[in-house]
Scaffold this motif. Sequence first.
Motif, PDB file in Angstrom:
ATOM      1  N   ILE A  32      52.103  39.352  35.732  1.00  0.00           N
ATOM      2  CA  ILE A  32      52.617  39.541  34.379  1.00  0.00           C
ATOM      3  C   ILE A  32      54.068  40.041  34.426  1.00  0.00           C
ATOM      4  CG2 ILE A  32      52.335  40.848  32.246  1.00  0.00           C
ATOM      5  CD1 ILE A  32      50.349  38.568  32.628  1.00  0.00           C
ATOM      6  N   GLY A  33      54.378  40.909  35.365  1.00  0.00           N
ATOM      7  CA  GLY A  33      55.752  41.391  35.492  1.00  0.00           C
ATOM      8  C   GLY A  33      56.733  40.280  35.823  1.00  0.00           C
ATOM      9  N   MET A  34      56.238  39.256  36.520  1.00  0.00           N
ATOM     10  CA  MET A  34      57.093  38.144  36.926  1.00  0.00           C
ATOM     11  C   MET A  34      56.983  36.949  35.987  1.00  0.00           C
ATOM     12  SD  MET A  34      58.817  39.080  39.569  1.00  0.00           S
ATOM     13  CE  MET A  34      59.337  37.555  40.350  1.00  0.00           C
ATOM     14  N   LEU A  35      56.372  37.146  34.827  1.00  0.00           N
ATOM     15  CA  LEU A  35      56.201  36.030  33.892  1.00  0.00           C
ATOM     16  C   LEU A  35      57.531  35.360  33.527  1.00  0.00           C
ATOM     17  CD1 LEU A  35      54.229  34.337  32.238  1.00  0.00           C
ATOM     18  CD2 LEU A  35      54.390  36.030  30.409  1.00  0.00           C
ATOM     19  N   GLY A  66      42.626  33.734  22.597  1.00  0.00           N
ATOM     20  CA  GLY A  66      42.875  32.778  23.666  1.00  0.00           C
ATOM     21  C   GLY A  66      44.342  32.565  23.965  1.00  0.00           C
ATOM     22  N   LYS A  67      45.208  32.797  22.974  1.00  0.00           N
ATOM     23  CA  LYS A  67      46.641  32.616  23.210  1.00  0.00           C
ATOM     24  C   LYS A  67      47.188  33.715  24.110  1.00  0.00           C
ATOM     25  CE  LYS A  67      47.195  30.039  18.939  1.00  0.00           C
ATOM     26  NZ  LYS A  67      47.814  29.931  17.607  1.00  0.00           N
ATOM     27  N   ASP A  68      46.622  34.916  24.002  1.00  0.00           N
ATOM     28  CA  ASP A  68      46.974  35.983  24.932  1.00  0.00           C
ATOM     29  C   ASP A  68      46.441  35.657  26.328  1.00  0.00           C
ATOM     30  OD1 ASP A  68      47.806  38.926  25.464  1.00  0.00           O
ATOM     31  OD2 ASP A  68      45.734  38.828  26.148  1.00  0.00           O
ATOM     32  N   LEU A  69      45.202  35.185  26.393  1.00  0.00           N
ATOM     33  CA  LEU A  69      44.629  34.805  27.688  1.00  0.00           C
ATOM     34  C   LEU A  69      45.441  33.691  28.337  1.00  0.00           C
ATOM     35  CD1 LEU A  69      40.824  34.780  26.766  1.00  0.00           C
ATOM     36  CD2 LEU A  69      42.054  36.532  28.051  1.00  0.00           C
ATOM     37  N   ASP A  70      45.978  32.800  27.514  1.00  0.00           N
ATOM     38  CA  ASP A  70      46.751  31.686  28.056  1.00  0.00           C
ATOM     39  C   ASP A  70      48.012  32.176  28.761  1.00  0.00           C
ATOM     40  OD1 ASP A  70      47.087  28.880  28.466  1.00  0.00           O
ATOM     41  OD2 ASP A  70      48.644  28.892  26.928  1.00  0.00           O
ATOM     42  N   MET A  71      48.606  33.285  28.293  1.00  0.00           N
ATOM     43  CA  MET A  71      49.755  33.843  28.991  1.00  0.00           C
ATOM     44  C   MET A  71      49.360  34.327  30.389  1.00  0.00           C
ATOM     45  SD  MET A  71      52.373  33.422  27.046  1.00  0.00           S
ATOM     46  CE  MET A  71      51.515  31.839  26.796  1.00  0.00           C
ATOM     47  N   ARG A  72      48.167  34.845  30.516  1.00  0.00           N
ATOM     48  CA  ARG A  72      47.683  35.301  31.825  1.00  0.00           C
ATOM     49  C   ARG A  72      47.373  34.104  32.737  1.00  0.00           C
ATOM     50  NH1 ARG A  72      47.713  40.434  30.570  1.00  0.00           N
ATOM     51  NH2 ARG A  72      47.358  40.929  28.378  1.00  0.00           N
ATOM     52  N   MET A  73      46.821  33.037  32.141  1.00  0.00           N
ATOM     53  CA  MET A  73      46.595  31.821  32.919  1.00  0.00           C
ATOM     54  C   MET A  73      47.922  31.254  33.411  1.00  0.00           C
ATOM     55  SD  MET A  73      43.358  31.626  32.859  1.00  0.00           S
ATOM     56  CE  MET A  73      43.156  30.040  33.649  1.00  0.00           C
ATOM     57  N   VAL A  86      58.159  31.331  33.903  1.00  0.00           N
ATOM     58  CA  VAL A  86      58.559  30.460  32.802  1.00  0.00           C
ATOM     59  C   VAL A  86      59.861  29.730  33.140  1.00  0.00           C
ATOM     60  CG1 VAL A  86      59.254  30.417  30.369  1.00  0.00           C
ATOM     61  CG2 VAL A  86      57.313  31.811  31.090  1.00  0.00           C
ATOM     62  N   ARG A  87      60.781  30.411  33.800  1.00  0.00           N
ATOM     63  CA  ARG A  87      62.023  29.750  34.201  1.00  0.00           C
ATOM     64  C   ARG A  87      61.757  28.626  35.201  1.00  0.00           C
ATOM     65  NH1 ARG A  87      64.107  35.304  34.812  1.00  0.00           N
ATOM     66  NH2 ARG A  87      65.387  35.804  32.978  1.00  0.00           N
ATOM     67  N   ASP A  88      60.900  28.913  36.192  1.00  0.00           N
ATOM     68  CA  ASP A  88      60.686  27.972  37.296  1.00  0.00           C
ATOM     69  C   ASP A  88      59.636  26.906  36.979  1.00  0.00           C
ATOM     70  OD1 ASP A  88      62.452  29.574  38.625  1.00  0.00           O
ATOM     71  OD2 ASP A  88      60.969  30.474  39.971  1.00  0.00           O
ATOM     72  N   GLY A  89      58.706  27.225  36.077  1.00  0.00           N
ATOM     73  CA  GLY A  89      57.618  26.293  35.800  1.00  0.00           C
ATOM     74  C   GLY A  89      56.505  26.342  36.828  1.00  0.00           C
ATOM     75  N   SER A  90      56.533  27.331  37.699  1.00  0.00           N
ATOM     76  CA  SER A  90      55.449  27.515  38.673  1.00  0.00           C
ATOM     77  C   SER A  90      55.190  29.007  38.831  1.00  0.00           C
ATOM     78  CB  SER A  90      55.785  26.874  40.019  1.00  0.00           C
ATOM     79  OG  SER A  90      56.967  27.424  40.550  1.00  0.00           O
ATOM     80  N   SER A  91      53.947  29.350  39.128  1.00  0.00           N
ATOM     81  CA  SER A  91      53.509  30.735  39.118  1.00  0.00           C
ATOM     82  C   SER A  91      54.126  31.563  40.245  1.00  0.00           C
ATOM     83  CB  SER A  91      51.979  30.796  39.223  1.00  0.00           C
ATOM     84  OG  SER A  91      51.540  32.093  39.529  1.00  0.00           O
ATOM     85  N   ALA A  92      54.780  32.657  39.873  1.00  0.00           N
ATOM     86  CA  ALA A  92      55.284  33.584  40.886  1.00  0.00           C
ATOM     87  C   ALA A  92      54.136  34.217  41.656  1.00  0.00           C
ATOM     88  CB  ALA A  92      56.143  34.662  40.214  1.00  0.00           C
ATOM     89  N   PHE A  93      52.995  34.415  40.990  1.00  0.00           N
ATOM     90  CA  PHE A  93      51.807  34.951  41.662  1.00  0.00           C
ATOM     91  C   PHE A  93      51.387  34.034  42.805  1.00  0.00           C
ATOM     92  CE2 PHE A  93      47.249  34.901  42.311  1.00  0.00           C
ATOM     93  CZ  PHE A  93      46.904  36.239  42.384  1.00  0.00           C
ATOM     94  N   VAL A  94      51.299  32.731  42.531  1.00  0.00           N
ATOM     95  CA  VAL A  94      50.855  31.779  43.553  1.00  0.00           C
ATOM     96  C   VAL A  94      51.833  31.760  44.723  1.00  0.00           C
ATOM     97  CG1 VAL A  94      50.409  29.335  44.017  1.00  0.00           C
ATOM     98  CG2 VAL A  94      49.549  30.381  41.913  1.00  0.00           C
ATOM     99  N   LYS A  95      53.109  31.842  44.434  1.00  0.00           N
ATOM    100  CA  LYS A  95      54.101  31.851  45.519  1.00  0.00           C
ATOM    101  C   LYS A  95      53.914  33.053  46.435  1.00  0.00           C
ATOM    102  CE  LYS A  95      57.685  29.413  42.905  1.00  0.00           C
ATOM    103  NZ  LYS A  95      58.989  29.534  42.208  1.00  0.00           N
TER     104      LYS A  95
END
Length: 311
Positions: free
Chosen positions: A85-88, A260-267, A92-101
């Motif tokens: 969440i801190g790296m959201l 669900g829109k809040d959950l979608d930010m976490r997804m 959003v800038r990169d289009g890929s999850s910072a968590f996954v990286k």
Amino acid sequence: MAELGLADHLAHGALDTGELARRCGAHAPSLRRVLRELAGMDVVRPAGADAYDLTEKGTALRSDVPDSVRSSIRMLGEEGFWYAIGMLPTTVRDGSSAFVKRYGHLYDHLAKNPRSGRLFDEYMTARAIPFTEGLAKRYDFPATATMVDVAGGKGHILATVLHANPHMRGILFDLEHVVDGARQTLAAEGLAGRSEVVSGDFFAEVPAGGDVYLLASVLHNWDDEDALKILRNVRRAMDPGGRVLVLEVALPDDEEPHLGKDLDMRMLAIFNGGTERSRDEYADLLGQADLTLTEVVELGAGASLIEARPR
């Protein structure tokens, strides 16, 4: 408050700060400052000199109450989730999850970190309770059906459905490292004779011959391409008169507020491609898998049960 278990320690009455700190293993002066803030949030209240009691609002943070939010709040504070969440903004800038990286796929991260894995299991079990109860009470299962719970985890949903439908049988399908826990749950629930546990990969195939295939909180983890692979494998495996049940948080198709829109930010933060979808988006996805959306049952807590049948 959730991580230290303060609500559990205060469940039976007020405690002074020193005793509360001793019980939860905290530094008393630091805890005193936290309690002052929590009192301002109305989750604890002063109860004499340097003592605090639990409020009605704070009771929701106990582990042993219906609708407890403790596990969900603890999960939000888990190292990887907190980072995600801190790296959201970066995601959003990169289009890929910072968590996954940083951590890899969520389930690989949980498998490598047993404490996080246990915390996630607690969270998912607590989160599933209102959905599961709604599923058992509000959906009319075929009386003698065999239900295949795809990615059924520890088996709590399957157990609830089988208890509510005593002539049904069940197959729980999940990854190899998950299914031992499911066997234990189903045996403890007295359901070993009416259930089977099978391990495998739903991207390859799922057990054949079921009357009902349940996908509970599965498809939202994957982008459309991968979700379609799962649905098409289910479509190939199911009996001609079978049905698919998709249990998800279905978003409204307009701009109205929705959990669900809040959950979608976490997804978005945690998965590459994972997404919450609207009913219309699920209807389109099911159609591409040769399935037709036939019914939507609202289960409460923002969740929907979407039924689909072969075209």
